[in-house]
Motif scaffolding. Sequence first.
Motif, mmCIF file in Angstrom:
data_model
loop_
_atom_site.group_PDB
_atom_site.id
_atom_site.type_symbol
_atom_site.label_atom_id
_atom_site.label_comp_id
_atom_site.label_asym_id
_atom_site.label_seq_id
_atom_site.Cartn_x
_atom_site.Cartn_y
_atom_site.Cartn_z
ATOM 1 N N ALA A 346 0.775 -1.123 -0.288
ATOM 2 C CA ALA A 346 0.079 -0.144 -0.127
ATOM 3 C C ALA A 346 0.634 1.287 -0.086
ATOM 4 C CB ALA A 346 -1.067 0.057 1.291
ATOM 5 N N LEU A 347 1.800 1.290 0.784
ATOM 6 C CA LEU A 347 2.799 2.423 1.016
ATOM 7 C C LEU A 347 3.497 2.754 -0.201
ATOM 8 C CD1 LEU A 347 4.192 4.519 3.337
ATOM 9 C CD2 LEU A 347 5.766 2.876 2.911
ATOM 10 N N GLU A 348 4.116 1.562 -0.695
ATOM 11 C CA GLU A 348 5.030 1.713 -1.757
ATOM 12 C C GLU A 348 4.217 2.118 -3.258
ATOM 13 O OE1 GLU A 348 7.535 -1.743 -2.309
ATOM 14 O OE2 GLU A 348 8.897 -0.588 -1.098
ATOM 15 N N SER A 349 2.969 1.744 -3.173
ATOM 16 C CA SER A 349 2.054 2.103 -4.583
ATOM 17 C C SER A 349 1.847 3.461 -4.447
ATOM 18 C CB SER A 349 0.964 1.172 -4.307
ATOM 19 O OG SER A 349 0.956 -0.254 -4.426
ATOM 20 N N GLN A 350 1.367 3.936 -3.154
ATOM 21 C CA GLN A 350 1.248 5.319 -2.982
ATOM 22 C C GLN A 350 2.330 6.206 -3.314
ATOM 23 O OE1 GLN A 350 0.187 6.426 0.865
ATOM 24 N NE2 GLN A 350 -0.881 8.288 0.105
ATOM 25 N N LEU A 351 3.394 5.910 -2.826
ATOM 26 C CA LEU A 351 4.648 6.587 -3.208
ATOM 27 C C LEU A 351 5.034 6.383 -4.241
ATOM 28 C CD1 LEU A 351 6.381 7.593 -0.619
ATOM 29 C CD2 LEU A 351 7.949 5.839 -0.865
ATOM 30 N N ASN A 352 5.118 5.559 -5.163
ATOM 31 C CA ASN A 352 5.444 5.506 -6.528
ATOM 32 C C ASN A 352 4.243 5.796 -7.537
ATOM 33 O OD1 ASN A 352 8.494 4.785 -6.562
ATOM 34 N ND2 ASN A 352 7.249 3.152 -5.030
ATOM 35 N N LEU A 353 3.137 6.511 -7.082
ATOM 36 C CA LEU A 353 2.199 6.871 -8.196
ATOM 37 C C LEU A 353 2.108 8.521 -8.279
ATOM 38 C CD1 LEU A 353 -0.725 4.439 -7.562
ATOM 39 C CD2 LEU A 353 0.662 4.812 -9.595
ATOM 40 N N MET A 354 2.968 9.083 -7.569
ATOM 41 C CA MET A 354 2.975 10.538 -7.621
ATOM 42 C C MET A 354 3.506 11.151 -8.616
ATOM 43 S SD MET A 354 3.599 11.579 -3.531
ATOM 44 C CE MET A 354 4.925 10.808 -3.316
ATOM 45 N N VAL A 355 2.844 11.980 -9.413
ATOM 46 C CA VAL A 355 3.269 12.682 -10.604
ATOM 47 C C VAL A 355 2.746 14.113 -10.619
ATOM 48 C CG1 VAL A 355 3.562 10.842 -12.241
ATOM 49 C CG2 VAL A 355 1.459 11.635 -11.922
ATOM 50 N N PRO A 356 3.351 15.029 -10.932
ATOM 51 C CA PRO A 356 2.950 16.430 -11.078
ATOM 52 C C PRO A 356 1.826 16.423 -11.767
ATOM 53 C CG PRO A 356 5.032 16.404 -11.854
ATOM 54 C CD PRO A 356 4.728 14.929 -11.708
ATOM 55 N N SER A 357 0.803 17.247 -11.468
ATOM 56 C CA SER A 357 -0.593 17.259 -12.041
ATOM 57 C C SER A 357 -0.665 17.898 -13.272
ATOM 58 C CB SER A 357 -1.541 18.043 -11.067
ATOM 59 O OG SER A 357 -0.963 19.213 -10.785
ATOM 60 N N GLN A 358 0.394 18.827 -13.727
ATOM 61 C CA GLN A 358 0.809 19.395 -14.820
ATOM 62 C C GLN A 358 1.845 19.156 -15.752
ATOM 63 O OE1 GLN A 358 -1.488 22.339 -15.678
ATOM 64 N NE2 GLN A 358 -2.766 21.499 -13.979
ATOM 65 N N GLY A 359 1.575 19.642 -17.071
ATOM 66 C CA GLY A 359 2.729 19.404 -17.944
ATOM 67 C C GLY A 359 2.622 18.107 -18.801
ATOM 68 N N ASN A 360 3.370 18.102 -19.904
ATOM 69 C CA ASN A 360 3.447 16.856 -20.709
ATOM 70 C C ASN A 360 2.101 16.625 -21.226
ATOM 71 O OD1 ASN A 360 6.207 16.413 -20.521
ATOM 72 N ND2 ASN A 360 6.000 15.771 -18.532
ATOM 73 N N GLU A 361 1.301 17.381 -21.725
ATOM 74 C CA GLU A 361 -0.005 17.303 -22.215
ATOM 75 C C GLU A 361 -0.121 16.144 -23.243
ATOM 76 O OE1 GLU A 361 -2.372 18.414 -20.536
ATOM 77 O OE2 GLU A 361 -0.931 19.564 -19.391
ATOM 78 N N LYS A 362 0.855 16.142 -24.117
ATOM 79 C CA LYS A 362 0.757 15.183 -25.257
ATOM 80 C C LYS A 362 0.861 13.640 -24.659
ATOM 81 C CE LYS A 362 2.785 15.775 -29.577
ATOM 82 N NZ LYS A 362 4.137 16.435 -30.240
ATOM 83 N N THR A 363 1.845 13.510 -23.958
ATOM 84 C CA THR A 363 1.996 12.270 -23.122
ATOM 85 C C THR A 363 0.897 11.793 -22.491
ATOM 86 O OG1 THR A 363 4.229 12.858 -22.962
ATOM 87 C CG2 THR A 363 3.749 10.877 -21.798
ATOM 88 N N ARG A 364 0.021 12.712 -21.662
ATOM 89 C CA ARG A 364 -1.049 12.392 -20.715
ATOM 90 C C ARG A 364 -2.097 11.809 -21.764
ATOM 91 N NH1 ARG A 364 -1.258 14.615 -15.778
ATOM 92 N NH2 ARG A 364 0.665 15.675 -15.123
ATOM 93 N N LYS A 365 -2.344 12.410 -23.037
ATOM 94 C CA LYS A 365 -3.240 12.111 -23.862
ATOM 95 C C LYS A 365 -3.022 10.889 -24.297
ATOM 96 C CE LYS A 365 -4.982 14.888 -27.319
ATOM 97 N NZ LYS A 365 -4.534 16.128 -27.752
#
Lengths: 682, 305
Positions: A346-365
């Motif tokens: 649980a802890l490791e999943s939480q720790l390793n899912l954090m990404v900034p909410s902005q930027g890299n729009e093309k990649t996100r899409k």
Amino acid sequence: MTAGRLPIEGHTASMSIAVFICVLSLSLFDPLMIWVIMLSLCTLFVRISLYLGWYQHAPSQRTINLLAILTSLALTWFSFDLGLLLSMINLLVAACSLKLITLSKRKDFLQLFACGLFLIGCGFIYQQSILSALFYFATLLFLLFALLSFFTPQLAWQKRIKIISFQLLQALPIAIILFLVMPHLSPLWKMPTSQTSKTGLAEKVTPGDIANLTQSDELVFHATFDGKVPPRQDRYWRALTLEAFDGRTWEISPHRERFRQRNQRFNNVFSPLTSTPSYDYQVIAEASGRSWLYAIDIAVPATRADNEQIWVSRDYQLIANQPLMSKRAYNVKSYPAALLPSPDLALESQLNLMVPSQGNEKTRKWVTQLRQTHPDNHQFVAAVMHYFAQHPFVYTLSPPPMRQNFADTFLFDKRAGFCSHYASAMAYVLRLAGIPARMVTGYQGGERFKDQVISVYQYDAHAWVEAIVSDAGWTRYDPTAVVAPSRLNAGLREVLETSGELQQHNFFSGIGQAGVVKEIRLIVAHLNYFWGRWVLGFDHHQQVNLFTLLFGQLTPLKITFLMLGCMLAISGFLALYFLPRWKRKSIDPVTQLYLRAVQIISSAYGIARHNQPPLTFLQEAANLLPDEAKSHFYEITHTFVAYHYQYPPLDDKAFNAALSKMRKDLKALQKKVVKVPGTNRD
Amino acid sequence: MNARFHAVVKALGQHIIGKQEQIKLAITCLIANGHLLIEDLPGMGKTTLSHGLASAFGLNFSRIQFTSDLLPADMLGVNIFDSQQHEFTFKPGPLFNQLVLADEINRASPKTQSALLEAMEEHQVSVDGTTYALPRPFFVIGTQNPSYQSGTYPLPESQLDRFLMRISLGYPSWEAETAMLQGGGNRQQFTMPEVISTADLLVYQQEVNQIHCSDNVISYILRLVTQSREEGVYPNALSPRASKALLQAAKAWAYLHAREFVVPEDIQAVFVAVAEHRLRSERDDPREQKVLSERLLESVDPIAA
């Protein structure tokens, strides 16, 4: 040459010690500040001009004192940046240089000699290779030569060298025994961290900022395997697990660091689940100034001693409890596993899912689209890897800078980079898709140095990705392998050769050459390997191994005997030296009695005999002794003279009579001497 | 001290004031049947001492002033054609005397120097194939100016070795020089009675050889010379000839002090005079050198322990 000033012009001893200190300070180029080195060069110049007689008078003590004050002020100023260890070394060299200018007394010379020995020790903090060991050995010889020329100025230099070599040969067996037998204690105090940072892996990786990766052919470590050696493509040497990502930079997660510190404090040891078989090996790591160690997953320290020194963190890193300030050997067992079980999902999943909410729009899409078509984690990862394989990605060590929206630029526009680019982009993509992912840096591959030995160089540095695809744990993915398979199968050199980049990276120049240069390089490398493994790496563990090999199973009784044996051997060697002196000590009773009388008088009246003959000493003592004691000592002295020098010699009867008379006189003398307070010399 | 020697020392002491030690050493050298080298600056009383010794022991005295153009023949003598007898007769040179003062020996050329030294060693000279014995006793006092002075041919080490002792008189003390200026020691009125006859001197020289020297003293001598060979700070180590000289001088010193056996004090008393010129390197400036023989004495314990 007991007191008074030393001659200046043509005095070989002071010239040699000046040369010695200058050479040594040049060899300490790394830790020393440039102006300290210049100071030492200047003093050499002063010494040379004094030696050759260009200039007759040494600078006055006042000048030197002023210089010393200025130097210490400057050093204090710089010490805030340098840290304790470096400032102390700088101080020592500066002090030695200034002392050299004023060198005029016996005391000065001996002080410089002692400082010289200490400086050689300082040199070993920074360099331990066999070449530097040889260099420091040579300087030590030179220092001893200077000392000998100080005490025997008239001797020819060949004779001096003969004396030094003879004495060193005498000392050698003792040194070897002490090296093998003395307990190798871990340092009593921690070496202050030197602030000259070593190149190598970094705790922060920002792939987009790096335009031209600088790598070197410096050795990172040797690994000596017992038994099987894992194949090249499986040799992923983990060094760091980077879990915090801010859109540009990967670094060690601060939460992770906090957990680790807490666990360490409560000694909450992590023992990963392991299954046989394992690879057993010893790693001899070069100094890095950092505390992380290198090992193939899943690694656990092999011996108890290593267990005390190395912490296994919950992200499978091995962390030494002291930074690697010098070469260090440790033993590891590695259990190859496809999956690294997650200690706290649980802890490791939480720790390793954090990404900034902005930027890299093309990649996100693109990720959102891809996720829709591949809802299964395994399939999604496969699709990402496929993307790298499908599109014209290039492996290069000189990628274009990608400062804004790294992922967008890299994945869709430039498509050129090295391992950290691929690892970073892939981990980011997986996190966007909701799959916990992290970047791992370390080394990949390594050259087979000998049959059982792998050597890993800085240019083997690598970065790869770990992701939790199923709940079972972490799986390793290496996007670089898809883009440039030869990187894994044959090493970096192969990759660069095919891309034509080899010419730019001259760190391969030495390896590529054929012939003598290569031979020499290989020989030096071998020597250094043995030096590291058997001399520098000779620790408590190896000591026990050696004894077991020699004497079988170690029991307390055996150890006691071994220690006693070594003591006896050492005292035997020393006895060889002292025996001729002891032999001379067998003296006749008359001399014994006489010397005892002299001893009584010396300690009572504070006069020493100083190799005076008996009658001369009698005259000197007679002025001090009270009348009765004087007559007793007169009798003793004359009996001594009669026994030793008179003609005709005493017959047996007369001898015995003289002896008993002497004893009586001695007793009487003992009573009659009056102790004079304050003149006692014993 | 032996009363007769005491008289000699006293008599000489009236002319060379305040130099008792050097006078005693010179007499020791004479009765040890060795030759004496006096190294000093000009005007220190070298010649006076030689004159005094010659008169005190009733020896024929001659003086040869060495110069760079002095030839061996000037010293040894020449064969001269006698026109009446129609043959060559040998006319002995100044060397044929019992006490020869070779003044400023290091001003002569090496050729002349070696002729003198050969005569000293062999007690005979050869001229034109005929050998002539020198008188007995034969005693040479060489004087030399310090080697750093210009116009000198320094004696090589091998030839220095031929002199049993080398002494240096040195400046007199304030009191001594005052006494001298007030009227003592005038060369013109230099007359000294004969104190010891030449015949007695020859007997003494025989008796010196009878002085006993115990194994302990010999071991002390050996330790001294071994130290000089092993320690490595001495430019020239002491040769076996030096150890023989040391023993001979010590015996003479003991004899001078009316003792029948040698004690370490005797060795020490003569050691500087006997050993210094053998240890030292003549090429170095003596003004800058410490007395090596004193250093050697300090480093060896006379008591074998």
